[in-house]
Design an enzyme around this catalytic site. Structure first.
Site, PDB file in Angstrom:
ATOM      1  N   TYR A  93       0.842  -1.203   0.000  1.00  0.00           N
ATOM      2  CA  TYR A  93       0.000   0.000   0.000  1.00  0.00           C
ATOM      3  C   TYR A  93       0.872   1.246   0.000  1.00  0.00           C
ATOM      4  CZ  TYR A  93      -3.462   3.393   1.678  1.00  0.00           C
ATOM      5  OH  TYR A  93      -4.277   4.497   1.822  1.00  0.00           O
ATOM      6  N   LYS A 121       1.117   4.319  -2.895  1.00  0.00           N
ATOM      7  CA  LYS A 121       0.873   5.728  -2.605  1.00  0.00           C
ATOM      8  C   LYS A 121       2.119   6.567  -2.878  1.00  0.00           C
ATOM      9  CE  LYS A 121      -3.427   5.338  -1.408  1.00  0.00           C
ATOM     10  NZ  LYS A 121      -4.501   5.913  -2.264  1.00  0.00           N
TER      11      LYS A 121
END
Length: 243
Positions: free
Chosen positions: A166, A170
């Site tokens: 994750y 990002k």
């Protein structure tokens, strides 16, 4: 929706959580908001809820991982309004369930398909509509976990949080934000990344998580910045965030 709204915004992933609250707050400020909904029935339910509050909203089916869905959504917005003033790229996902070394590559591909490629696909397809706005704004909802400072400085508040895939997605989105902002700087379109903060949603129930009303603040603020506002930055609701 009003025939000639002063500002038109599309919020992706807006049927619940931070996206839904971002849509609500923008509508409360007089923006005509389009709820981007992967599930159209859920989108229609949100529209009914918001219209009961007197808010100016509608929905469009939009699955950012599906090129046909993105194309049809863009055509719908173009046919109805001929432009888009604000795009809030809120849709995202997380798949981390253990160490990065054990993550199935298929999970990583699926994660990047949403958080990176889906967001890029949507931005690229809606950009011609945003160029027709006199004050185009693109807000990419990223995360403090995508900050290299957060990952490497042991004094950072999220140093111990381990969601590696994750965080990687990002971080990529942050880079794309900077590069697109540089490309579009002379056009007047503002492109920024925002960090909502740890926010209580149906996926996050950790102690100390803030309400969605707070988590949406940064997205709303940078969607509505003036022509003298920043571009190519990374912000939370308090201001600039460390890359």
């Amino acid at each position: 929706m009003k025939q000639n709204p002063s500002l038109i915004a599309l919020v992706t992933g807006a049927t619940d959580g931070i996206g839904k609250e971002t849509a609500r707050q923008l509508a409360e400020k007089g923006v005509a908001v389009i709820i981007g909904a992967r599930n159209l029935e859920k989108g229609q339910s949100v529209v009914a809820e918001f219209k009961a509050m007197g808010l100016d909203v509608e929905t469009v089916q939009l699955d950012i991982t599906d090129e046909v869905s993105v194309e049809q959504a863009a055509q719908t917005v173009d046919a109805r309004y001929g432009r888009l003033d604000i795009l809030v790229n809120n849709a995202g996902m997380s798949v981390d369930r253990g160490p990065l070394s054990e993550l199935p590559v298929q999970d990583l591909i699926a994660l990047f398909e949403t958080n990176v490629f889906g967001t890029f696909r949507t931005t690229q397809r809606f950009l011609p509509l945003i160029r027709r706005s006199g004050h185009g704004r693109i807000v990419n909802v990223t995360s403090s976990l995508g900050s290299l400072w957060t990952m490497t400085d042991e004094t950072s508040p999220y140093y111990q949080v381990s969601l590696p895939s994750y965080a990687a997605s990002k971080a990529v989105l942050n880079v794309l934000t900077v590069q697109l902002a540089r490309e579009l700087k002379e056009s007047g379109i503002k492109v920024n990344a925002v960090e909502p903060g740890l926010t209580a949603t149906r996926y996050i129930t950790m102690p100390g998580a803030q309400p969605v009303e707070v988590g949406a603040e940064a997205s709303v603020h940078y969607a509505l910045i003036g022509d003298d506002g920043p571009t190519g930055g990374f912000f939370d609701r308090h201001g600039p965030y460390k890359w």
